[in-house]
Each structure stands twice: as C-alpha cells, then as structure tokens.
Motif scaffolding. Structure first.
Motif, PDB file in Angstrom:
ATOM      1  N   GLN A 160      -7.928  48.007  15.954  1.00 60.10           N
ATOM      2  CA  GLN A 160      -8.718  48.016  17.086  1.00 60.10           C
ATOM      3  C   GLN A 160      -7.780  47.573  18.276  1.00 60.10           C
ATOM      4  OE1 GLN A 160     -12.135  48.896  16.760  1.00 60.10           O
ATOM      5  NE2 GLN A 160     -11.101  49.209  14.676  1.00 60.10           N
ATOM      6  N   GLU A 161      -8.352  48.005  19.494  1.00 60.33           N
ATOM      7  CA  GLU A 161      -7.783  47.574  20.768  1.00 60.33           C
ATOM      8  C   GLU A 161      -7.281  46.406  20.832  1.00 60.33           C
ATOM      9  OE1 GLU A 161      -8.618  48.132  25.435  1.00 60.33           O
ATOM     10  OE2 GLU A 161      -9.628  49.335  24.075  1.00 60.33           O
ATOM     11  N   PRO A 162      -5.800  46.185  21.211  1.00 62.59           N
ATOM     12  CA  PRO A 162      -5.225  44.970  21.276  1.00 62.59           C
ATOM     13  C   PRO A 162      -5.761  43.817  22.369  1.00 62.59           C
ATOM     14  CG  PRO A 162      -3.707  46.556  21.539  1.00 62.59           C
ATOM     15  CD  PRO A 162      -5.046  47.228  21.515  1.00 62.59           C
ATOM     16  N   MET A 163      -5.905  42.539  21.757  1.00 63.09           N
ATOM     17  CA  MET A 163      -6.586  41.388  22.724  1.00 63.09           C
ATOM     18  C   MET A 163      -5.364  40.642  23.173  1.00 63.09           C
ATOM     19  SD  MET A 163      -9.819  40.562  20.318  1.00 63.09           S
ATOM     20  CE  MET A 163     -10.360  39.413  21.559  1.00 63.09           C
ATOM     21  N   PHE A 164      -5.087  40.172  24.623  1.00 63.71           N
ATOM     22  CA  PHE A 164      -4.010  39.501  25.055  1.00 63.71           C
ATOM     23  C   PHE A 164      -5.039  38.180  25.375  1.00 63.71           C
ATOM     24  CE2 PHE A 164      -2.067  43.875  25.309  1.00 63.71           C
ATOM     25  CZ  PHE A 164      -0.764  43.338  24.954  1.00 63.71           C
ATOM     26  N   VAL A 165      -4.634  37.140  24.622  1.00 64.18           N
ATOM     27  CA  VAL A 165      -5.259  36.094  24.676  1.00 64.18           C
ATOM     28  C   VAL A 165      -4.641  35.038  25.881  1.00 64.18           C
ATOM     29  CG1 VAL A 165      -6.306  33.927  23.738  1.00 64.18           C
ATOM     30  CG2 VAL A 165      -6.150  36.217  22.342  1.00 64.18           C
ATOM     31  N   THR A 166      -5.417  34.416  26.794  1.00 62.99           N
ATOM     32  CA  THR A 166      -4.950  33.504  27.767  1.00 62.99           C
ATOM     33  C   THR A 166      -5.946  32.371  27.648  1.00 62.99           C
ATOM     34  OG1 THR A 166      -6.180  34.231  29.762  1.00 62.99           O
ATOM     35  CG2 THR A 166      -4.078  35.526  28.944  1.00 62.99           C
ATOM     36  N   LYS A 167      -5.429  31.353  28.369  1.00 64.53           N
ATOM     37  CA  LYS A 167      -6.186  30.065  28.317  1.00 64.53           C
ATOM     38  C   LYS A 167      -7.530  30.413  29.170  1.00 64.53           C
ATOM     39  CE  LYS A 167      -2.426  26.878  28.333  1.00 64.53           C
ATOM     40  NZ  LYS A 167      -1.846  26.071  28.977  1.00 64.53           N
ATOM     41  N   GLU A 168      -7.522  31.170  30.093  1.00 63.28           N
ATOM     42  CA  GLU A 168      -8.628  31.803  30.858  1.00 63.28           C
ATOM     43  C   GLU A 168      -9.549  32.456  30.062  1.00 63.28           C
ATOM     44  OE1 GLU A 168      -5.520  30.393  32.899  1.00 63.28           O
ATOM     45  OE2 GLU A 168      -5.636  32.432  32.121  1.00 63.28           O
ATOM     46  N   ASN A 169      -9.156  33.467  29.224  1.00 60.44           N
ATOM     47  CA  ASN A 169     -10.219  34.161  28.446  1.00 60.44           C
ATOM     48  C   ASN A 169     -10.342  33.740  26.935  1.00 60.44           C
ATOM     49  OD1 ASN A 169      -7.951  35.290  26.889  1.00 60.44           O
ATOM     50  ND2 ASN A 169      -8.109  37.137  27.897  1.00 60.44           N
ATOM     51  N   PHE A 170      -9.975  32.582  26.644  1.00 62.39           N
ATOM     52  CA  PHE A 170      -9.866  32.128  25.241  1.00 62.39           C
ATOM     53  C   PHE A 170     -11.038  32.107  24.632  1.00 62.39           C
ATOM     54  CE2 PHE A 170      -9.915  28.942  22.120  1.00 62.39           C
ATOM     55  CZ  PHE A 170      -8.488  29.135  21.357  1.00 62.39           C
ATOM     56  N   ASP A 171     -12.121  31.503  25.100  1.00 62.51           N
ATOM     57  CA  ASP A 171     -13.489  31.542  24.751  1.00 62.51           C
ATOM     58  C   ASP A 171     -14.117  32.956  24.413  1.00 62.51           C
ATOM     59  OD1 ASP A 171     -13.563  28.801  24.267  1.00 62.51           O
ATOM     60  OD2 ASP A 171     -14.312  28.627  26.404  1.00 62.51           O
ATOM     61  N   GLU A 172     -13.716  33.746  25.333  1.00 60.86           N
ATOM     62  CA  GLU A 172     -14.428  35.280  25.378  1.00 60.86           C
ATOM     63  C   GLU A 172     -13.479  36.120  23.996  1.00 60.86           C
ATOM     64  OE1 GLU A 172     -16.544  38.584  25.817  1.00 60.86           O
ATOM     65  OE2 GLU A 172     -16.904  36.648  26.603  1.00 60.86           O
ATOM     66  N   CYS A 173     -12.259  35.687  23.937  1.00 57.58           N
ATOM     67  CA  CYS A 173     -11.472  36.295  22.956  1.00 57.58           C
ATOM     68  C   CYS A 173     -12.173  35.961  21.599  1.00 57.58           C
ATOM     69  CB  CYS A 173     -10.050  36.100  22.976  1.00 57.58           C
ATOM     70  SG  CYS A 173      -9.121  37.247  24.382  1.00 57.58           S
ATOM     71  N   ASN A 174     -12.485  34.686  21.382  1.00 59.36           N
ATOM     72  CA  ASN A 174     -12.928  34.147  20.205  1.00 59.36           C
ATOM     73  C   ASN A 174     -14.140  34.723  19.694  1.00 59.36           C
ATOM     74  OD1 ASN A 174     -12.897  32.324  17.994  1.00 59.36           O
ATOM     75  ND2 ASN A 174     -14.382  30.880  19.120  1.00 59.36           N
ATOM     76  N   LYS A 175     -15.019  35.162  20.708  1.00 58.48           N
ATOM     77  CA  LYS A 175     -16.118  35.772  20.549  1.00 58.48           C
ATOM     78  C   LYS A 175     -15.954  37.195  19.999  1.00 58.48           C
ATOM     79  CE  LYS A 175     -18.875  32.909  23.591  1.00 58.48           C
ATOM     80  NZ  LYS A 175     -19.540  32.974  25.007  1.00 58.48           N
ATOM     81  N   GLN A 176     -15.173  38.012  20.723  1.00 54.77           N
ATOM     82  CA  GLN A 176     -14.659  39.579  20.456  1.00 54.77           C
ATOM     83  C   GLN A 176     -14.073  39.636  19.545  1.00 54.77           C
ATOM     84  OE1 GLN A 176     -16.391  41.840  22.540  1.00 54.77           O
ATOM     85  NE2 GLN A 176     -17.446  40.178  23.501  1.00 54.77           N
ATOM     86  N   LEU A 177     -13.264  38.763  19.189  1.00 55.28           N
ATOM     87  CA  LEU A 177     -12.421  38.821  17.809  1.00 55.28           C
ATOM     88  C   LEU A 177     -13.260  39.103  16.586  1.00 55.28           C
ATOM     89  CD1 LEU A 177      -9.716  39.306  16.528  1.00 55.28           C
ATOM     90  CD2 LEU A 177      -9.715  36.503  16.381  1.00 55.28           C
ATOM     91  N   ALA A 178     -14.339  38.153  16.524  1.00 56.38           N
ATOM     92  CA  ALA A 178     -15.155  38.330  15.408  1.00 56.38           C
ATOM     93  C   ALA A 178     -15.992  39.738  15.093  1.00 56.38           C
ATOM     94  CB  ALA A 178     -16.261  37.073  15.517  1.00 56.38           C
ATOM     95  N   ILE A 179     -16.231  40.181  16.418  1.00 59.02           N
ATOM     96  CA  ILE A 179     -17.084  41.573  16.735  1.00 59.02           C
ATOM     97  C   ILE A 179     -16.118  42.670  16.169  1.00 59.02           C
ATOM     98  CG2 ILE A 179     -18.128  43.159  18.328  1.00 59.02           C
ATOM     99  CD1 ILE A 179     -19.016  40.445  19.756  1.00 59.02           C
ATOM    100  N   ALA A 180     -14.917  42.717  16.874  1.00 60.92           N
ATOM    101  CA  ALA A 180     -13.928  43.740  16.664  1.00 60.92           C
ATOM    102  C   ALA A 180     -13.646  43.822  15.179  1.00 60.92           C
ATOM    103  CB  ALA A 180     -12.619  43.402  17.616  1.00 60.92           C
ATOM    104  N   MET A 181     -13.541  42.765  14.301  1.00 64.31           N
ATOM    105  CA  MET A 181     -13.141  42.944  13.009  1.00 64.31           C
ATOM    106  C   MET A 181     -14.098  43.520  12.164  1.00 64.31           C
ATOM    107  SD  MET A 181     -10.747  39.385  12.249  1.00 64.31           S
ATOM    108  CE  MET A 181     -12.155  38.274  12.604  1.00 64.31           C
ATOM    109  N   GLY A 182     -15.211  43.520  12.626  1.00 64.77           N
ATOM    110  CA  GLY A 182     -16.520  44.250  11.863  1.00 64.77           C
ATOM    111  C   GLY A 182     -17.010  43.612  10.959  1.00 64.77           C
ATOM    112  N   ASP A 183     -18.109  44.192  10.284  1.00 64.87           N
ATOM    113  CA  ASP A 183     -18.922  43.792   9.261  1.00 64.87           C
ATOM    114  C   ASP A 183     -19.982  42.750   9.801  1.00 64.87           C
ATOM    115  OD1 ASP A 183     -16.425  43.597   6.926  1.00 64.87           O
ATOM    116  OD2 ASP A 183     -17.523  45.266   7.400  1.00 64.87           O
TER     117      ASP A 183
END
Length: 183
Positions: A160-183
C-alpha cells in the motif's frame, strides 16, 4: 516448505513501485499473515528482522538466516526496545524490515505503536502490506491462527501507499495503518 511454496504457488505482487522507491523501509503486516508473507518472499537478503528470542523460534531464526536475512533477537517484553534501535540503524542503511504490529502475542489486530516510533526514528516510511491467498490453512495451535498457503495457491501481495510518520500525524497514522493492512 518455502521452496515448495515458491515452486508451486502463483505469486502476484502489486504496488512494487513502493518497495523499489524505498529500499530502507518498514513493512507492516498482521501477525496472522506474516508466515505466509515470509514464505512467498523470493529474496530476503536485504531484510533485517526481529525474532522472539525463545527456544521454539530458533528453527525460524535459522531458516531466515539461511536465506540471507539479518535477524536481531528481541520482541515485546524480551529486549524489544534495544532490538528496535538496532533495526532502525539497519533501516537507515537501506535494509527493509517487516513488522507485525500486533505480535508476538496480541491482542489480535491491535497495533502496538513501536512500528510508528521506528518510522519516526529512522525517517523511513511504513508500507502497509495486504496478503490474500486463494487456498490457505490456519495453524490451529497459534494464538492468532496464522495462515499458511497450500501448494498450488495464488498469493497476492499488495504493498500500500507509504506512510511517513511524524509526531504531528502519529495518531492519524496509527488509525490509518490498521485500515491499510486490510481485513
């Protein structure tokens, strides 16, 4: 078993441009699909990997090393922080690492934040990985019923599309990662 899977299964890779673009990366896959992922990867020489440092994992450690993967012992509760620091240094040197953010013992599909901290620390993207198989079976004795492909199956790896994690987008990346891994 890996040899037989590679000889008999059809392996389709989608999103390969993401892994080509980022040699130093952190791939993220659910724990129950990780065995299937490692079985269908053709070349692991540019990978560095965590391994749970308990006696029953040594057959896996030996198999990974036999195929050229660097293995660093450590996991949640077993020197995981120190191992993560070593892996981050390898990722900075253009090694790839595959993380199971809900492993080694769950809870099932609940992301532990180490993968996100490793991304911040290394500056490397997290690339979510989805895996689908036409015919697989569970290892019933595993806490998450890990999936293994039957011979002559079709396995689809979707980066899937790469996610660049920063302190500012940390919580959003946490949510999006679970979605992006599927199932």
């Amino acid at each position: 078993y890996k040899w037989a899977v590679l000889q008999t299964c059809t392996i389709i890779v989608k999103g390969e441009e993401y892994i080509d673009q980022y040699p130093g990366r952190i791939e993220s896959v659910w724990h129950y699909k990780a065995s299937m992922y490692w079985l269908v990867l053709k070349d692991v020489k540019n990978y560095v990997q965590f391994s749970h440092p308990l006696w029953f994992m040594y057959k896996i450690i030996l198999a990974l090393r036999w195929h050229g993967c660097k293995v660093i012992l450590g996991s949640t509760g077993h020197g995981g922080r120190e191992a993560a620091d070593k892996i981050v240094e390898e990722v900075k040197n253009d090694y790839a690492c595959c993380i199971t953010p809900d492993g080694p013992a769950g809870p099932f599909k609940k992301i532990k934040k180490g993968v996100l901290y490793m991304s911040i620390q290394s500056g490397a993207p997290v690339i979510p990985v989805q895996i689908q198989c036409t015919n697989d079976f569970p290892l019933w004795y595993q806490w998450d019923k890990k999936r293994i492909p039957f011979f002559f199956s079709t396995v689809i790896i979707s980066y899937q599309e790469p996610m660049f994690v920063t302190k500012e987008n940390f919580d959003e990346c946490n949510k999006q990662l679970a979605i992006a891994m599927g199932d």
